[in-house]
Design an enzyme around this catalytic site. Structure first.
Site, PDB file in Angstrom:
ATOM      1  CD  GLU A 122      -1.179   0.669   3.645  1.00 44.61           C
ATOM      2  OE1 GLU A 122      -1.342   1.900   3.778  1.00 44.61           O
ATOM      3  OE2 GLU A 122      -1.693  -0.176   4.385  1.00 44.61           O
ATOM      4  CE  LYS A 145      -3.860   1.056   9.542  1.00 38.86           C
ATOM      5  NZ  LYS A 145      -3.672   2.125   8.537  1.00 38.86           N
TER       6      LYS A 145
END
Length: 210
Positions: free
Chosen positions: A40, A129
């Site tokens: 990412e 997350k």
């Protein structure tokens, strides 16, 4: 889609905050060669979209590339437009989660409490997350895990290093997000290679049950 988060894989998301388009080819090559398959590029730095594009262009077929620090629906659209498929946020933004999921992208929002966790899952999150992990030790992860649907992917993010991964896995983590302990802007190729190999070796040890 959540198969990529199953414990038998123990995925590690490389968080490449500050990655420049010029640096992307070297960083991508090192990480892909080491075995990383989820990358990412946080959007809160200049050049993030272009750097992500370069990673997408060189990624193996089984890689999942996308953006971090995705704060609004327009960001999701921008990532989709260049072929990104991973949407990671630092918080529980239900509109971002649902929009990403509706567009066939993997939504991985940040949560720190059971309330946020259930809101994120209701909005369509594919995994959670746990951020910042410095505030969510393994004992807290274990408690959160106990009240969530059994197969919910949980990925601690923040302060993760090869030494503390085992405690989180024992508590129920199914993967990790790894930032500054792996990559810093301007990192030399040799240093990045060493860091990447150390994380991959730690993951392999955990997968082997050592």
């Amino acid at each position: 889609m959540t198969d990529i988060f199953r414990p038998a894989v123990l995925p590690m998301v490389a968080i490449l905050r500050g990655l420049t388009p010029q640096e992307a080819p070297m960083v991508g090559r090192v990480l892909f060669n080491a075995g990383f398959r989820m990358l990412e590029v946080p959007l809160n730095r200049p050049g993030a979209i272009e750097a992500m594009q370069r990673l997408i262009g060189m990624a193996p077929d089984d890689a999942l590339i996308g953006a971090g620090t995705v704060l609004k629906v327009a960001d999701v659209n921008a990532v989709k437009d260049v072929g990104g498929r991973l949407i990671v946020s630092p918080h529980c933004a239900e509109d971002v989660i649902s929009h990403a999921a509706a567009n066939g992208m993997i939504a991985l929002p940040g949560v720190a409490t059971p309330t946020e966790a259930f809101r994120a899952l209701a909005a369509g999150a594919h995994g959670l997350k746990l951020f910042p992990a410095e505030m969510i030790p393994p004992s807290a992860l274990k408690a959160i895990r106990s009240i969530l649907p059994p197969n919910t992917p949980l990925l601690p993010v923040g302060g993760i290093n090869p030494q503390n991964m085992a405690g989180y896995v024992a508590a129920g983590a199914t993967g990790f997000g790894i930032g500054g302990q792996l990559y810093q802007p301007g990192v030399e190729e040799a240093a990045l290679t060493r860091s990447a190999q150390a994380f991959v070796a730690a993951r392999e040890k955990l997968l082997q049950g050592a």
